[in-house]
Structures are given as structure tokens and as C-alpha cells.
Write a protein that holds these residues in place. Sequence first.
Motif, PDB file in Angstrom:
ATOM      1  N   GLN A 162      62.448 138.549  29.184  1.00 23.43           N
ATOM      2  CA  GLN A 162      63.241 138.803  27.973  1.00 23.43           C
ATOM      3  C   GLN A 162      63.534 137.546  27.135  1.00 23.43           C
ATOM      4  OE1 GLN A 162      63.768 141.977  27.235  1.00 23.43           O
ATOM      5  NE2 GLN A 162      63.291 142.841  29.221  1.00 23.43           N
ATOM      6  N   CYS A 163      62.786 136.458  27.322  1.00 20.38           N
ATOM      7  CA  CYS A 163      62.957 135.263  26.478  1.00 20.38           C
ATOM      8  C   CYS A 163      62.198 135.509  25.173  1.00 20.38           C
ATOM      9  CB  CYS A 163      62.444 134.015  27.188  1.00 20.38           C
ATOM     10  SG  CYS A 163      63.459 133.501  28.570  1.00 20.38           S
ATOM     11  N   THR A 164      62.864 136.154  24.243  1.00 22.42           N
ATOM     12  CA  THR A 164      62.205 136.628  23.036  1.00 22.42           C
ATOM     13  C   THR A 164      61.812 135.517  22.064  1.00 22.42           C
ATOM     14  OG1 THR A 164      64.366 137.063  22.061  1.00 22.42           O
ATOM     15  CG2 THR A 164      63.272 138.908  23.161  1.00 22.42           C
ATOM     16  N   ASN A 165      62.375 134.307  22.195  1.00 20.61           N
ATOM     17  CA  ASN A 165      62.016 133.193  21.320  1.00 20.61           C
ATOM     18  C   ASN A 165      60.849 132.374  21.853  1.00 20.61           C
ATOM     19  OD1 ASN A 165      64.112 133.778  19.562  1.00 20.61           O
ATOM     20  ND2 ASN A 165      65.542 132.406  20.591  1.00 20.61           N
ATOM     21  N   LEU A 166      60.464 132.585  23.096  1.00 13.44           N
ATOM     22  CA  LEU A 166      59.470 131.758  23.763  1.00 13.44           C
ATOM     23  C   LEU A 166      58.092 131.919  23.119  1.00 13.44           C
ATOM     24  CD1 LEU A 166      59.200 129.833  26.177  1.00 13.44           C
ATOM     25  CD2 LEU A 166      58.606 131.821  27.560  1.00 13.44           C
ATOM     26  N   VAL A 167      57.481 130.790  22.714  1.00  9.70           N
ATOM     27  CA  VAL A 167      56.164 130.803  22.078  1.00  9.70           C
ATOM     28  C   VAL A 167      55.107 130.171  22.985  1.00  9.70           C
ATOM     29  CG1 VAL A 167      54.815 129.948  20.108  1.00  9.70           C
ATOM     30  CG2 VAL A 167      57.140 130.797  19.758  1.00  9.70           C
ATOM     31  N   SER A 168      55.438 129.052  23.641  1.00 12.84           N
ATOM     32  CA  SER A 168      54.465 128.406  24.522  1.00 12.84           C
ATOM     33  C   SER A 168      55.154 127.794  25.731  1.00 12.84           C
ATOM     34  CB  SER A 168      53.669 127.334  23.771  1.00 12.84           C
ATOM     35  OG  SER A 168      54.495 126.233  23.465  1.00 12.84           O
ATOM     36  N   PHE A 191      52.502 138.707  32.641  1.00  8.03           N
ATOM     37  CA  PHE A 191      52.612 138.628  31.180  1.00  8.03           C
ATOM     38  C   PHE A 191      52.735 140.021  30.552  1.00  8.03           C
ATOM     39  CE2 PHE A 191      50.178 134.846  32.532  1.00  8.03           C
ATOM     40  CZ  PHE A 191      51.107 133.888  32.170  1.00  8.03           C
ATOM     41  N   TYR A 192      53.403 140.928  31.245  1.00  7.68           N
ATOM     42  CA  TYR A 192      53.573 142.294  30.771  1.00  7.68           C
ATOM     43  C   TYR A 192      54.433 142.325  29.516  1.00  7.68           C
ATOM     44  CZ  TYR A 192      53.638 147.365  31.499  1.00  7.68           C
ATOM     45  OH  TYR A 192      53.451 148.714  31.380  1.00  7.68           O
ATOM     46  N   PHE A 225      57.141 136.513  32.987  1.00 12.85           N
ATOM     47  CA  PHE A 225      57.277 136.402  31.531  1.00 12.85           C
ATOM     48  C   PHE A 225      57.360 137.781  30.875  1.00 12.85           C
ATOM     49  CE2 PHE A 225      55.519 132.500  33.060  1.00 12.85           C
ATOM     50  CZ  PHE A 225      56.260 131.559  32.388  1.00 12.85           C
ATOM     51  N   TYR A 226      57.918 138.724  31.589  1.00  8.56           N
ATOM     52  CA  TYR A 226      58.049 140.088  31.100  1.00  8.56           C
ATOM     53  C   TYR A 226      58.747 140.131  29.739  1.00  8.56           C
ATOM     54  CZ  TYR A 226      59.685 144.921  30.791  1.00  8.56           C
ATOM     55  OH  TYR A 226      59.961 146.187  30.365  1.00  8.56           O
ATOM     56  N   ASN A 227      58.110 140.797  28.789  1.00  4.28           N
ATOM     57  CA  ASN A 227      58.667 141.046  27.455  1.00  4.28           C
ATOM     58  C   ASN A 227      58.953 139.769  26.650  1.00  4.28           C
ATOM     59  OD1 ASN A 227      59.263 142.983  25.523  1.00  4.28           O
ATOM     60  ND2 ASN A 227      61.445 142.932  25.979  1.00  4.28           N
ATOM     61  N   CYS A 228      58.149 138.742  26.862  1.00  2.00           N
ATOM     62  CA  CYS A 228      58.227 137.534  26.024  1.00  2.00           C
ATOM     63  C   CYS A 228      57.251 137.768  24.869  1.00  2.00           C
ATOM     64  CB  CYS A 228      57.873 136.293  26.833  1.00  2.00           C
ATOM     65  SG  CYS A 228      59.030 135.928  28.152  1.00  2.00           S
ATOM     66  N   ILE A 252      57.396 129.677  39.909  1.00  2.00           N
ATOM     67  CA  ILE A 252      58.167 130.355  38.872  1.00  2.00           C
ATOM     68  C   ILE A 252      58.570 131.685  39.493  1.00  2.00           C
ATOM     69  CG2 ILE A 252      58.188 131.278  36.522  1.00  2.00           C
ATOM     70  CD1 ILE A 252      57.627 128.233  36.703  1.00  2.00           C
ATOM     71  N   GLY A 253      59.849 131.922  39.640  1.00  2.00           N
ATOM     72  CA  GLY A 253      60.335 133.121  40.321  1.00  2.00           C
ATOM     73  C   GLY A 253      60.089 134.406  39.544  1.00  2.00           C
TER      74      GLY A 253
END
Length: 172
Positions: free
Chosen positions: A64-70, A108-109, A85-88, A57-58
Motif C-alpha cells: 500500500q505504499c502508493t507514492n513508491l516509484v522505484s 508485485f501484485y 510490494f502489494y498495491n504499489c 524484505i518481509g
Amino acid sequence: MLHKKNRTILFMKKRQKTSSLRRKRWSMSDFQIEYGELVEYTGTDADVVIPEGVTKIGDGAFSQCTNLVSVIFPKTLKEIGCNAFYNCRELTSVEIPDGVTLIGEYTFYYCGSLTSVYYKGTAEEWGEIEFGNLGTNDITVYYYSETEPTTEGNYWHYDENGKIVEWIFVEK
């Protein structure tokens, strides 16, 4: 070079020795994948299953994928890049395969809702992963156990429908 619907195949000289995965460069729906690396996710799904064949995963791929839950990673995954996964902010859980050897800095910041990491390996294997600051301290890591554990700890398994279930330890 041959172009097909959402797929580009690069032809290489016969002398070069690379795996068939490395010869392909393609985009599948919302995934931009280059030579086995998921470079960017452009979708808006809440629950994402990353396709098999992806080995990395690059950096910032899901940033910024704000809808991402899992997220469920493929068994082929070896590395998760920095700030992947910054700002998810809605991300609550991830399922990481036991083949992962590197998790980058601040993966996971700003994922304030992330509470659970389900690791397909053991606690000892988790300890062997090279990783930087995950970016949050409130994550519980659960380790896979197909059978009910006999010792206290954080364990999980799949139910008959393939859903993740946490084991509740009851001292006997």
C-alpha cells in the motif's frame, strides 16, 4: 537493553553465537528492521534505497505504499517476501541484486505501472531464483552487462552518474 536515538540494541549471553547483525534490532528513519529483515516501510518517498545489511524484505513490507516509484535493494538482500510490494500502483522499476535467491508469491501484485526489473546478474542466474507468481505479466527483466552486449537481449548498465541505462542492441 540499551536505548539510543532510533536504535535499540539487545544484549545476548556470550554463549550464543550469532552475527553482529542478528544482535541488533533497530529502526532507521522510515524502515522497521528486525534481525536483518525489513518488516515495514512507513515512509512516503517516491524513490527508496533500502539500507545495506537488510537480508530479507518481509511479507507485505511495502504494501500500500502508493507514492513508491522505484526501489534499489542492498547487495546483502537474499529474499523478498510474499506481497512485499502489494498495491504499489506507482512503482515503475526495481533494481534487484544478484544475491537474491527467493522472490515470494505475488511480490508485485497490483503494481500496474511496474514495467522494468533491473537484475544485477545474468539471465541464467535469474532462472535459478525460486519465485512464485510475481503478480503481473507485463514486466521486462533486464540483465546487467558492464560492456555493450554482442547478442540480442534485454541488458542494462550504469552511466557515469550511476544511473541505469538500457543497452540498445544494434546488429553489426
